[in-house]
Scaffold this motif. Structure first.
Motif, PDB file in Angstrom:
ATOM      1  N   GLN A  16      -6.263  -3.689 -39.198  1.00  0.00           N
ATOM      2  CA  GLN A  16      -6.993  -4.946 -39.295  1.00  0.00           C
ATOM      3  C   GLN A  16      -6.817  -5.762 -38.016  1.00  0.00           C
ATOM      4  OE1 GLN A  16      -8.929  -5.700 -42.160  1.00  0.00           O
ATOM      5  NE2 GLN A  16      -8.438  -3.521 -42.388  1.00  0.00           N
ATOM      6  N   PRO A  17      -7.859  -6.448 -37.567  1.00  0.00           N
ATOM      7  CA  PRO A  17      -7.716  -7.280 -36.369  1.00  0.00           C
ATOM      8  C   PRO A  17      -6.734  -8.414 -36.611  1.00  0.00           C
ATOM      9  CG  PRO A  17      -9.800  -7.728 -37.476  1.00  0.00           C
ATOM     10  CD  PRO A  17      -9.217  -6.525 -38.148  1.00  0.00           C
ATOM     11  N   PHE A  18      -6.129  -8.878 -35.526  1.00  0.00           N
ATOM     12  CA  PHE A  18      -5.152  -9.966 -35.629  1.00  0.00           C
ATOM     13  C   PHE A  18      -5.893 -11.285 -35.802  1.00  0.00           C
ATOM     14  CE2 PHE A  18      -1.826 -12.882 -34.601  1.00  0.00           C
ATOM     15  CZ  PHE A  18      -0.649 -12.221 -34.927  1.00  0.00           C
ATOM     16  N   ARG A  19      -5.410 -12.102 -36.736  1.00  0.00           N
ATOM     17  CA  ARG A  19      -6.014 -13.408 -37.005  1.00  0.00           C
ATOM     18  C   ARG A  19      -5.044 -14.511 -36.612  1.00  0.00           C
ATOM     19  NH1 ARG A  19      -7.487  -9.719 -40.809  1.00  0.00           N
ATOM     20  NH2 ARG A  19      -9.721  -9.534 -41.251  1.00  0.00           N
ATOM     21  N   TRP A  20      -5.576 -15.634 -36.167  1.00  0.00           N
ATOM     22  CA  TRP A  20      -4.740 -16.671 -35.570  1.00  0.00           C
ATOM     23  C   TRP A  20      -3.690 -17.205 -36.529  1.00  0.00           C
ATOM     24  CZ3 TRP A  20      -4.514 -21.481 -37.749  1.00  0.00           C
ATOM     25  CH2 TRP A  20      -5.547 -21.840 -38.619  1.00  0.00           C
ATOM     26  N   SER A  29      -4.154 -11.369 -29.025  1.00  0.00           N
ATOM     27  CA  SER A  29      -4.327 -12.478 -29.964  1.00  0.00           C
ATOM     28  C   SER A  29      -3.044 -12.871 -30.672  1.00  0.00           C
ATOM     29  CB  SER A  29      -5.382 -12.103 -31.016  1.00  0.00           C
ATOM     30  OG  SER A  29      -6.628 -11.833 -30.412  1.00  0.00           O
ATOM     31  N   SER A  30      -2.006 -12.053 -30.563  1.00  0.00           N
ATOM     32  CA  SER A  30      -0.761 -12.314 -31.277  1.00  0.00           C
ATOM     33  C   SER A  30       0.076 -13.354 -30.545  1.00  0.00           C
ATOM     34  CB  SER A  30       0.043 -11.023 -31.423  1.00  0.00           C
ATOM     35  OG  SER A  30       0.522 -10.587 -30.155  1.00  0.00           O
ATOM     36  N   ALA A  31       1.090 -13.884 -31.246  1.00  0.00           N
ATOM     37  CA  ALA A  31       1.985 -14.851 -30.610  1.00  0.00           C
ATOM     38  C   ALA A  31       2.719 -14.212 -29.438  1.00  0.00           C
ATOM     39  CB  ALA A  31       2.978 -15.392 -31.640  1.00  0.00           C
ATOM     40  N   SER A  76       3.803 -14.562 -38.555  1.00  0.00           N
ATOM     41  CA  SER A  76       4.118 -13.704 -39.695  1.00  0.00           C
ATOM     42  C   SER A  76       3.798 -12.236 -39.434  1.00  0.00           C
ATOM     43  CB  SER A  76       3.345 -14.164 -40.940  1.00  0.00           C
ATOM     44  OG  SER A  76       1.938 -14.034 -40.740  1.00  0.00           O
ATOM     45  N   ARG A  77       3.201 -11.955 -38.281  1.00  0.00           N
ATOM     46  CA  ARG A  77       2.780 -10.583 -37.997  1.00  0.00           C
ATOM     47  C   ARG A  77       2.944 -10.280 -36.516  1.00  0.00           C
ATOM     48  NH1 ARG A  77      -3.514  -8.450 -38.313  1.00  0.00           N
ATOM     49  NH2 ARG A  77      -3.103  -6.225 -37.980  1.00  0.00           N
ATOM     50  N   SER A  78       3.405  -9.077 -36.223  1.00  0.00           N
ATOM     51  CA  SER A  78       3.469  -8.594 -34.842  1.00  0.00           C
ATOM     52  C   SER A  78       2.597  -7.351 -34.730  1.00  0.00           C
ATOM     53  CB  SER A  78       4.911  -8.248 -34.441  1.00  0.00           C
ATOM     54  OG  SER A  78       5.718  -9.407 -34.394  1.00  0.00           O
ATOM     55  N   LEU A  79       1.791  -7.302 -33.681  1.00  0.00           N
ATOM     56  CA  LEU A  79       0.900  -6.167 -33.447  1.00  0.00           C
ATOM     57  C   LEU A  79       0.992  -5.780 -31.976  1.00  0.00           C
ATOM     58  CD1 LEU A  79      -1.310  -4.211 -34.409  1.00  0.00           C
ATOM     59  CD2 LEU A  79      -2.994  -6.012 -33.934  1.00  0.00           C
TER      60      LEU A  79
END
Length: 209
Positions: A12-16, A109-111, A21-24
């Motif tokens: 799934q694409p990374f959402r802002w 898009s990830s942090a 809560s998620r690392s990709l």
């Protein structure tokens, strides 16, 4: 290793709103036929539906495996290494069979990706933020450990047998709360850069290496 059925959803694409809560992260390789392959690692820090944190591995967007970190995921010419801490990722790299180490590339898009972008575009500011994070954790450690020791040694069985440690520093509750929040922010910032130290980032108390 848990291999997933073909019905498993694609990456799934990374959402802002998933920033903390998620690392990709991604790894770009050449397959045996010379074609480019994109290996991706997806970690949901809040856990999957069963509450456990897993590293999901994808090849060209297709789910290949789900493993609980820390994990070594073998590829034909190397190994992906993934480890997590309380605050995020602590290791995400690829080691070839000849020992060369290559960090995985965070999704833009990830942090982690945004933090890496800051490091590339504003290196001076990035170093300043990194130094501030380390300083905050050092100060938190210096001020917090003596108070913690006093609280622990005030426990009656310990106090009766070894005595009570008197901390030279006693901060008001609001100051300790501020110190805790600053420490959480600093450790999170370091996790975005995959920086981890067993003493500064909580391994001393959580059992990390």
């Amino acid at each position: 290793m848990e291999l997933k059925p073909a019905s498993t959803p694609a990456l799934q694409p990374f959402r802002w709103w998933e920033a903390f809560s998620r690392s990709l992260l991604h790894l770009y390789l050449r397959g045996p036929d010379g074609a480019r392959q994109t290996w991706s690692v997806d970690v949901r820090h809040g856990g999957d539906t069963d509450g456990e944190v897993y590293a999901h591995f994808y090849r060209d967007g297709l789910h290949m495996a789900r493993l609980k970190p820390p994990v070594l995921f073998p590829l034909p010419v190397g190994t992906i290494r993934i480890a997590v801490s309380t605050y995020g990722l602590r290791q995400a790299d690829y080691v070839t069979h000849d020992g060369a180490v290559q960090p995985l590339v965070p999704d833009a898009s990830s942090a982690e990706g945004l933090r890496a972008h800051l490091d590339r575009t504003r290196p001076g500011l990035s170093r300043l933020i990194g130094a501030a994070s380390a300083l905050v954790l050092l100060v938190s450690l210096a001020l917090g450990v003596p108070q913690l020791l006093q609280s622990v040694t005030e426990f009656p069985p310990l106090a009766e047998n070894i005595g009570t440690f008197a901390s030279p520093i006693l901060l008001p509750a609001w100051a300790n709360t501020s110190l805790l929040l600053a420490g959480l922010a600093a450790s999170t910032e370091r996790a975005l850069r995959l920086r981890y130290n067993w003493l500064l980032d909580g391994g001393l108390f959580s059992g990390g290496d």
